[in-house]
Design an enzyme around this catalytic site. Sequence first.
Site, mmCIF file in Angstrom:
data_model
loop_
_atom_site.group_PDB
_atom_site.id
_atom_site.type_symbol
_atom_site.label_atom_id
_atom_site.label_comp_id
_atom_site.label_asym_id
_atom_site.label_seq_id
_atom_site.Cartn_x
_atom_site.Cartn_y
_atom_site.Cartn_z
ATOM 1 N N ILE A 297 -56.774 26.599 10.174
ATOM 2 C CA ILE A 297 -57.042 28.034 10.146
ATOM 3 C C ILE A 297 -56.057 28.686 9.185
ATOM 4 C CG2 ILE A 297 -57.212 30.146 11.512
ATOM 5 C CD1 ILE A 297 -57.656 28.381 13.978
ATOM 6 N N TRP B 11 -54.090 26.905 -0.435
ATOM 7 C CA TRP B 11 -54.653 26.226 -1.607
ATOM 8 C C TRP B 11 -54.925 24.747 -1.340
ATOM 9 C CZ3 TRP B 11 -50.911 30.027 -1.916
ATOM 10 C CH2 TRP B 11 -51.264 31.176 -2.634
ATOM 11 N N THR C 67 -60.249 30.069 4.820
ATOM 12 C CA THR C 67 -59.374 31.060 4.203
ATOM 13 C C THR C 67 -60.156 32.354 4.004
ATOM 14 O OG1 THR C 67 -58.031 31.598 2.244
ATOM 15 C CG2 THR C 67 -59.929 30.179 1.895
ATOM 16 N N LEU D 74 -59.157 20.969 12.052
ATOM 17 C CA LEU D 74 -59.464 22.326 11.604
ATOM 18 C C LEU D 74 -58.168 22.998 11.188
ATOM 19 C CD1 LEU D 74 -61.205 24.907 11.284
ATOM 20 C CD2 LEU D 74 -60.751 25.370 13.711
ATOM 21 N N TYR E 260 -47.390 27.543 0.556
ATOM 22 C CA TYR E 260 -46.835 28.892 0.561
ATOM 23 C C TYR E 260 -46.315 29.205 1.966
ATOM 24 C CZ TYR E 260 -46.604 33.859 -0.878
ATOM 25 O OH TYR E 260 -46.181 35.135 -1.203
ATOM 26 N N CYS F 267 -36.972 38.857 1.776
ATOM 27 C CA CYS F 267 -37.361 37.855 2.758
ATOM 28 C C CYS F 267 -36.274 36.801 2.944
ATOM 29 C CB CYS F 267 -38.676 37.207 2.346
ATOM 30 S SG CYS F 267 -40.096 38.322 2.483
#
Length: 382
Positions: free
Chosen positions: A171, A175, A194, A169, A134, A351
């Site tokens: 952040i 999904w 998340t 890691l 996404y 957008c």
Amino acid sequence: MANGLASKQRPPEVLVALFAEAGITLNGDAPWDIQVSDDKVYRQILSRGSLGFGQAYMQGQWQSAALDETMLRLLQAGVDNKLGGWARLRLLWAVIRHRAFNLQSQQRAFQVAEAHYDIGNDVFEAMLDPTMSYSCGYWQHAHQLAEAQTHKLDMICRKLQLQPGERLLEIGCGWGGLAAHAARHYGAEVLGVTVSVEQQKLAQQRCAGLPVRIELMDYRQLAGKFDKLVSVGMFEHVGQKNYPVYFDTASRLLKTDGLFLLHTIGNYRTSYRTDPWIEQYIFPNGKVPSARQLAHVLENRFIIEDWHNFGQDYDKTLMAWWENFDRAWPGLQHRYDMVFYRMWKYYLMCCAAYFRSRQGQLWQLVLSKRERSQMYRSMRPG
């Protein structure tokens, strides 16, 4: 017309003139012209500005055959900033609100998940590619969405110089698409965090059997040391008041010779507000950074090894998401009404226009600590 009715009231001259500056005619013949089906839309725009304009679209009070082009023209003409009266006061309040309050505090961190990311995985599964990315795809050598997203995931891993056995890691792991890619193709051990219950649930299913752990937590709660850090499409939820603690946290978590890749939307200039409609209906408390804001907070915290802009690829990504969503709508409409459909279309078209106008950029920054001993050489897929 949305309700089978034509506008009867003569449009206010101030709106006729404003839309004309953008090359848009109310009830005109061009595909990007606005077709008014409810005269209430005029009052909505004059009193609420862009918020009222978007709300009126959601309610079917106006339509456009080429909504993305309509929004592009409005952005290029800066129409929202030219409204007076109550609409201007609302913009002023938006600025004051973002500057005076910490809208992205730890207590508020989960609000955006509840309002947006947790609406239903069925919407996102229908709209996104198989990796469920996404965020902006990388289209240089891609012909379809799935390729663009896979190329983006691989580019991130290569920019991070990810090696087998390294701890990564992530952040804001969404999904789990990047976590799965990094574990499966680069042998990394991944911790993804998340603030979305629905994302965590599906990411854990999608990463089953891989050295991937998905936790529900705010980034400020993290502890430990990692070889590499990555954050894709999450920084827009951090907020300027939290930039120092965000990067201080990243520095604390990153090993001395590590690398941190930050993938974020950027605004072409510094702004102290978020579009009211986007903030109310899509991303509560969201805030897009400018280059100046990023450079300022990174000074004395990280070395900028690489700054890659491919913002126009987001236009193609968003239009591909819209095609997927629209195609899947017959299977979704039993759970969502037409107001949601128009809201989602307005969101994606706005957008797309934002990036097409080049007000919106997409940046990938590779960051390192000053103590890092190894030289970093920037790369782009050939």
